[in-house]
Design an enzyme around this catalytic site. Structure first.
Site, PDB file in Angstrom:
ATOM      1  N   SER A 270     125.139  -6.989  88.491  1.00 41.82           N
ATOM      2  CA  SER A 270     125.619  -8.353  88.224  1.00 41.82           C
ATOM      3  C   SER A 270     126.879  -8.272  87.386  1.00 41.82           C
ATOM      4  CB  SER A 270     124.568  -9.143  87.440  1.00 41.82           C
ATOM      5  OG  SER A 270     124.541  -8.713  86.088  1.00 41.82           O
ATOM      6  N   ASP A 271     127.752  -9.275  87.520  1.00 44.06           N
ATOM      7  CA  ASP A 271     128.794  -9.373  86.498  1.00 44.06           C
ATOM      8  C   ASP A 271     128.087  -9.770  85.200  1.00 44.06           C
ATOM      9  OD1 ASP A 271     131.109  -9.374  85.077  1.00 44.06           O
ATOM     10  OD2 ASP A 271     132.237 -10.648  86.460  1.00 44.06           O
ATOM     11  N   TRP A 272     128.768  -9.537  84.094  1.00 44.38           N
ATOM     12  CA  TRP A 272     128.131  -9.707  82.775  1.00 44.38           C
ATOM     13  C   TRP A 272     127.853 -11.190  82.510  1.00 44.38           C
ATOM     14  CZ3 TRP A 272     128.606  -5.204  84.374  1.00 44.38           C
ATOM     15  CH2 TRP A 272     128.268  -4.073  83.620  1.00 44.38           C
ATOM     16  N   GLY A 273     126.599 -11.557  82.643  1.00 43.02           N
ATOM     17  CA  GLY A 273     126.247 -12.959  82.472  1.00 43.02           C
ATOM     18  C   GLY A 273     126.271 -13.713  83.785  1.00 43.02           C
ATOM     19  N   GLY A 274     126.272 -13.000  84.895  1.00 37.76           N
ATOM     20  CA  GLY A 274     126.358 -13.652  86.201  1.00 37.76           C
ATOM     21  C   GLY A 274     125.003 -13.925  86.846  1.00 37.76           C
TER      22      GLY A 274
END
Ligand code: BGC
Length: 743
Positions: A270-274
């Site tokens: 995942s992207d960071w916080g996605g």
């Protein structure tokens, strides 16, 4: 003692597999998953069979900002990620973005990916990948969060500098060697941000509406090439939504296209916080979750990681029987596969950091990527011995560019600024003066990394211009170094650009300098196109990009002719923002939804089709020598769907310096059921030539180059009919063409 044995030892160690970290080959006492001589899939199944439910789930989410857990009981190591994509990010604190304050983590900054793309040279992409991969390896990283291949849809996207331009073919050709070479170090490339991540405004929530043709023809090909040809071991989901689902857990993009259609066997990170939902993350293709702010836990709160969507909430669903074990095992297999390819690979090389080779690579790529946009009257290259007094104006001549801009921000050993590079190049051959010219909103720190520069200035804007003009009147030549920077609202993550024009009143400074001295060269340091209302009054313009540790040296190489420029634009510079299709037809930045109404007509595809003259075209770039491209021929007048057509052209260096030309092949479809652009890039070759030398460039055209994505049949189609092969030196500089038919 027989010393011959000692001489042979390194060879013997290498042959028996000890060249890396240790030997885990063929030891009968090892459990199968640790035995590197066994097939990868067998090892994965063995490891999987030994793991408890808790251990499996523990592998699927972060345990710190940039690491995820291994299986300590089984000796399966943690995975460590690092940004990417231009250099190795400094070590951060366990739970925070702030740098950890290590003193051994200063890296080599390589040029931004726009600069790499502008080399139009896959060998430079390989050199980049090899070098950054070695730095990642030396820092014991397993996953490099890059490269980025989101398409340049509008010049306002704050992150364009991290990507490879507007054309899917160019980006595909450049991403493959980068990925392959990084991974030769036992470090995974994590290609990002999949997909349709073309703006920073509302990046966490915006839903992209795009038609299937544009998705398949424009936005997906570089990712597909990275996976299918590059063999990427990891892909990062994007923050935005597509078809109403966040891209980090998106049935269409991740399960259907990436994993099913492209056969991706790696890990979706995942992207960071996605990540936003456990059920969707589980079912819609996410494998490894990072950077979540579950329950608002953002910084250093105990057990925050247990609250990740793929942590305790997932474990509980599994225990309640609401999530199936096959899906879990598929994710764990992927993470194990990544682990065996990277952290658990004992045969990987050791890597290296800040080596002379890496600095030389950074300088070479930077020099090769710089694009000479205009050079009337031969203002460039400068001959310092004949110059007497050289005036350098502009903040970007003295400002460090490796700190700032978001997650790609770096901590470098040293960054040579343009002024330092110029001073080093001229030595005592001429006098160099510097004037600031303008002042930006300079920040000198990012996540605790400080540039250490004091760029404070007390003079007014008027005074700065007056001082620069006064110096320009008595100078023999003037170099203005400006452009954008890494502050929010410029070329930076989290926010898009505030405007298309140059910021901080630079247009006024340039106009004033042009009036004061006709020998003016404007150097733009940016990762994006900018408006140039002064273009008719400025004889020379060079796009120098954000070019990393060796920025100043590389710039001086080009300015003084040690390197003959050979970069070509990887995206169009429109005259006005309204000339760009996303602004003319589509939406930007949209609201909750952004509609890509322009469809496939991105960049030069739009300019060509609507006959809108760009300021500088895709593929444009001058040299200090001149080239002729002639004798454009095809070996036949028609081809079959399974056949090929050979297009050749002769390229000659007609000037008096050695130099390189990028010969570009575009294909146009004259008769088509669906609308098509006038022409599309389908081949290119960079050719180095001595004065007077000629070479024949050859392109092989297959039906793939003639195809479009038929969204009614959901298939690539090459329609029989007439086509044209155009060969030239830029998308707006075609030197010859030949017609043919597809039977
Ligand atoms: C960026 C990614 C980056 C990640 C980790 C995110 O905000 O979008 O590109 O890799 O942070 O720093």
């Amino acid at each position: 003692m027989n010393t011959n044995f000692l001489k042979l030892l390194p060879t013997l160690l290498f042959l028996t597999g000890c060249a890396g970290n240790g030997d885990t080959t063929n030891d009968p006492n090892l459990p199968p998953y640790q035995n590197e001589s066994l097939p990868l899939e067998q090892r994965i199944e063995d490891a999987l069979s030994r793991m408890t439910l808790d251990e499996k789930v523990a592998m699927l989410h972060a345990q710190s900002k940039f690491s995820s857990a291994g299986v300590p009981r089984l000796g399966i190591p943690e995975l460590w990620c690092t940004d990417g994509p231009h250099g190795i990010r400094p070590e951060v604190l366990w739970d925070e973005w702030n740098q950890a304050g290590w003193t051994n983590d200063s890296c080599t900054a390589f040029p931004a990916l726009t600069c790499l793309a502008a080399t139009w040279n896959p060998e430079m992409a390989a050199l980049f990948g090899k070098s950054i991969g070695e730095e990642a390896r030396y820092r014991e990283k397993d996953v490099l969060l890059g490269p980025g291949v989101n398409i340049y849809r509008t010049p306002l996207n704050g992150r364009n500098f991290e990507y490879m331009g507007e054309d899917p073919y160019l980006a595909s050709r450049m991403v493959v060697p980068y990925v392959r070479q990084v991974q030769k170090n036992g470090v995974a490339a994590c290609v990002k941000h999949f997909a349709l991540n073309n703006q920073e405004t509302r990046r966490y929530s915006v839903n992209v509406e795009v038609d299937d043709r544009a998705l398949y023809e424009i936005y997906l090909p570089a990712f597909k090439a990275a996976v299918e040809q590059g063999g990427a071991w990891a892909v990062m989901g994007a923050y935005n939504k597509y078809k109403g689902q966040h891209c980090c857990h998106n049935q269409y993009l991740l399960n259907d296209i990436l994993k099913r259609d492209w056969g991706f066997d790696g890990v979706v990170i995942s992207d960071w916080g996605g990540t936003h939902d456990t059920k969707q993350a589980v079912e819609n293709g996410l494998d490894l979750e990072f950077g979540s702010w579950t329950d608002g836990l953002s910084q250093g709160v105990g057990n925050a990681y247990d609250n990740y969507y793929l942590a305790r909430p997932y474990l509980e669903r599994l225990k309640r029987g609401e999530a199936d074990r096959q899906t879990l095992d598929d994710k764990v297999r992927r993470v194990l596969r990544l682990n065996f390819r990277t952290a658990m690979n004992t045969h990987k090389p050791f890597g290296s950091m800040n080596s002379p080779e890496h600095l030389a690579a950074a300088r070479r790529i930077a020099g090769e990527g710089m694009v000479l946009l205009k050079n009337d009257g031969g203002v460039l290259p400068l001959d310092s011995a004949a110059t007497g007094r050289l005036l350098v104006v502009g903040e970007n001549a003295v400002r460090m560019m490796t700190v700032g801009g978001g997650s790609s921000s770096l901590k470098v050993r040293h960054e040579y600024t343009p002024l330092e590079g110029i001073l080093a190049a001229v030595g005592s051959t001429c006098e160099v003066l510097f004037e600031r010219g303008y002042v930006s909103d300079a920040t000198d720190t990012f996540d605790g990394v400080k540039t250490g520069q004091d760029l404070s200035e007390t003079r007014s804007a008027e005074r700065l211009i007056a001082d620069a003009v006064k110096a320009a009147r008595t100078a023999d030549a003037v170099i203005f170094v400006g452009g954008l920077n890494k502050s929010p609202g410029q070329d930076s993550e989290s926010a898009d650009r505030a405007s298309y024009g140059l910021p901080y009143g630079q247009d006024r400074v340039i106009e004033a300098l042009a009036a004061a001295n006709p020998r003016l060269a404007v150097v733009l340091v940016s990762g994006n196109a900018v408006a140039m209302p002064w273009i008719d009054r400025v004889p020379a313009v060079l796009e120098a990009w954000f070019s990393g540790s060796e920025a100043g040296h590389a710039l001086a190489d080009v300015l003084f002719g040690r390197v003959n420029p050979s970069g070509k634009l990887p995206f169009t510079f429109p005259v006005r923002l309204e000339d760009n299709a996303a602004h003319a037809l589509g939406e930007f930045p949209g609201g909750d939804t952004v509609r890509y109404n322009e469809g496939i007509f991105v960049g030069y595809r739009w300019h060509d089709t609507k006959a809108i003259r760009p300021l500088f075209a895709f593929g444009h770039g001058l040299s200090y020598t001149t080239f002729e491209i002639a004798n454009v021929k095809a070996d036949r007048t028609s081809m079959t769907a399974n056949g090929t057509l050979r297009v050749t052209a002769d390229v000659t260096n007609t000037g008096d310096r050695a130099g390189a030309e990028v010969v570009q092949l575009y294909i146009g479809d004259a008769e088509s059921t669906l609308p098509r652009p006038v022409k599309e890039l389908k081949g290119f070759e960079k050719v180095m030539l001595d004065p007077g030398q000629t070479r024949t460039v050859e392109f092989t055209v297959t039906s793939e180059a003639l195809s479009y994505y038929d969204d009614t049949r959901h298939a690539w189609t090459a329609e029989p009919g007439r086509f044209t092969a155009y060969v030239g030196a830029a998308s707006d500089d075609i030197r010859g063409q030949v017609d043919f038919t597809l039977e």
